[in-house]
Design a protein around this motif. Structure first.
Motif, mmCIF file in Angstrom:
data_model
loop_
_atom_site.group_PDB
_atom_site.id
_atom_site.type_symbol
_atom_site.label_atom_id
_atom_site.label_comp_id
_atom_site.label_asym_id
_atom_site.label_seq_id
_atom_site.Cartn_x
_atom_site.Cartn_y
_atom_site.Cartn_z
ATOM 1 N N PRO A 10 0.828 -1.204 0.000
ATOM 2 C CA PRO A 10 0.000 0.000 0.000
ATOM 3 C C PRO A 10 0.866 1.259 0.000
ATOM 4 C CG PRO A 10 -0.871 -1.595 1.553
ATOM 5 C CD PRO A 10 0.465 -2.118 1.086
ATOM 6 N N GLY A 11 0.492 2.196 -0.836
ATOM 7 C CA GLY A 11 1.224 3.446 -0.937
ATOM 8 C C GLY A 11 2.324 3.412 -1.989
ATOM 9 N N CYS A 12 2.609 2.264 -2.553
ATOM 10 C CA CYS A 12 3.634 2.133 -3.591
ATOM 11 C C CYS A 12 3.045 2.595 -4.928
ATOM 12 C CB CYS A 12 4.093 0.680 -3.688
ATOM 13 S SG CYS A 12 5.065 0.299 -5.152
ATOM 14 N N PRO A 13 3.602 3.651 -5.538
ATOM 15 C CA PRO A 13 3.031 4.148 -6.795
ATOM 16 C C PRO A 13 3.164 3.157 -7.942
ATOM 17 C CG PRO A 13 5.089 5.280 -6.294
ATOM 18 C CD PRO A 13 4.748 4.437 -5.093
ATOM 19 N N PHE A 14 4.203 2.348 -7.943
ATOM 20 C CA PHE A 14 4.380 1.367 -9.014
ATOM 21 C C PHE A 14 3.355 0.240 -8.888
ATOM 22 C CE2 PHE A 14 8.517 3.348 -8.223
ATOM 23 C CZ PHE A 14 8.684 3.972 -9.455
ATOM 24 N N CYS A 15 3.064 -0.146 -7.657
ATOM 25 C CA CYS A 15 2.011 -1.141 -7.418
ATOM 26 C C CYS A 15 0.661 -0.580 -7.852
ATOM 27 C CB CYS A 15 1.964 -1.536 -5.945
ATOM 28 S SG CYS A 15 3.453 -2.356 -5.351
ATOM 29 N N ALA A 16 0.426 0.696 -7.570
ATOM 30 C CA ALA A 16 -0.838 1.339 -7.951
ATOM 31 C C ALA A 16 -1.018 1.325 -9.463
ATOM 32 C CB ALA A 16 -0.882 2.760 -7.412
ATOM 33 N N MET A 17 0.056 1.535 -10.208
ATOM 34 C CA MET A 17 -0.040 1.506 -11.675
ATOM 35 C C MET A 17 -0.451 0.119 -12.156
ATOM 36 S SD MET A 17 3.097 3.968 -13.012
ATOM 37 C CE MET A 17 4.262 2.650 -12.910
ATOM 38 N N VAL A 34 2.669 -7.184 1.062
ATOM 39 C CA VAL A 34 3.990 -7.516 1.603
ATOM 40 C C VAL A 34 4.338 -6.565 2.737
ATOM 41 C CG1 VAL A 34 4.768 -8.446 -0.612
ATOM 42 C CG2 VAL A 34 5.286 -6.074 -0.024
ATOM 43 N N PRO A 35 5.207 -6.986 3.641
ATOM 44 C CA PRO A 35 5.642 -6.096 4.725
ATOM 45 C C PRO A 35 6.435 -4.906 4.173
ATOM 46 C CG PRO A 35 6.242 -8.380 5.201
ATOM 47 C CD PRO A 35 5.777 -8.331 3.789
ATOM 48 N N ARG A 36 6.417 -3.817 4.891
ATOM 49 C CA ARG A 36 7.160 -2.631 4.488
ATOM 50 C C ARG A 36 8.669 -2.902 4.474
ATOM 51 N NH1 ARG A 36 5.779 1.835 2.810
ATOM 52 N NH2 ARG A 36 3.617 1.631 3.377
ATOM 53 N N SER A 37 9.147 -3.669 5.419
ATOM 54 C CA SER A 37 10.573 -3.982 5.528
ATOM 55 C C SER A 37 10.974 -5.035 4.498
ATOM 56 C CB SER A 37 10.888 -4.504 6.934
ATOM 57 O OG SER A 37 12.199 -5.014 6.976
ATOM 58 N N HIS A 38 11.961 -4.705 3.667
ATOM 59 C CA HIS A 38 12.447 -5.673 2.673
ATOM 60 C C HIS A 38 12.929 -6.959 3.337
ATOM 61 C CE1 HIS A 38 12.588 -3.439 -1.205
ATOM 62 N NE2 HIS A 38 12.427 -2.414 -0.379
ATOM 63 N N PRO A 54 6.089 -3.961 -7.440
ATOM 64 C CA PRO A 54 5.154 -5.077 -7.578
ATOM 65 C C PRO A 54 5.797 -6.301 -8.226
ATOM 66 C CG PRO A 54 4.800 -3.528 -9.357
ATOM 67 C CD PRO A 54 5.849 -2.921 -8.464
ATOM 68 N N VAL A 55 5.144 -7.432 -7.963
ATOM 69 C CA VAL A 55 5.463 -8.707 -8.593
ATOM 70 C C VAL A 55 4.134 -9.388 -8.863
ATOM 71 C CG1 VAL A 55 6.400 -11.019 -8.149
ATOM 72 C CG2 VAL A 55 7.730 -9.010 -7.516
ATOM 73 N N ILE A 56 4.031 -10.055 -10.024
ATOM 74 C CA ILE A 56 2.824 -10.843 -10.279
ATOM 75 C C ILE A 56 3.196 -12.279 -10.614
ATOM 76 C CG2 ILE A 56 1.455 -8.880 -11.094
ATOM 77 C CD1 ILE A 56 1.645 -10.221 -13.935
#
Length: 85
Positions: A10-17, A34-38, A54-56
């Protein structure tokens, strides 16, 4: 359960796209937040070999762990868009 799964933050602009493209194409998909922490993104790392999102995955076509929003959007257009073969 949908054939497409989006690993999302949530909040990731690339995921939003990617979410927008999935919605524009009217595709059903599941989302795994996914968790915020890598360091804690073990599930997405197992699927894609990296911790970025993102990953699909797409069971219909055998895609397992496709990263990079631009690659994902291009794949979705080519596979499910109006000009898909």
């Amino acid at each position: 359960m949908a054939d497409i799964t989006l690993y999302d933050l949530p909040g990731c602009p690339f995921c939003a796209m990617v979410r927008t493209k999935l919605d524009d194409l009217g595709l059903d998909y599941d989302t795994i937040e996914v968790p915020r922490s890598h360091r804690n993104r073990t599930e997405v790392q197992e699927v894609s070999g990296q911790t970025g999102v993102p990953v699909i995955t797409d069971e219909t076509t055998g895609v397992e762990g496709m990263p990079e929003s631009s690659d994902i959007i291009e794949y979705l257009e080519e596979t499910y868009g109006d000009d898909a073969a």
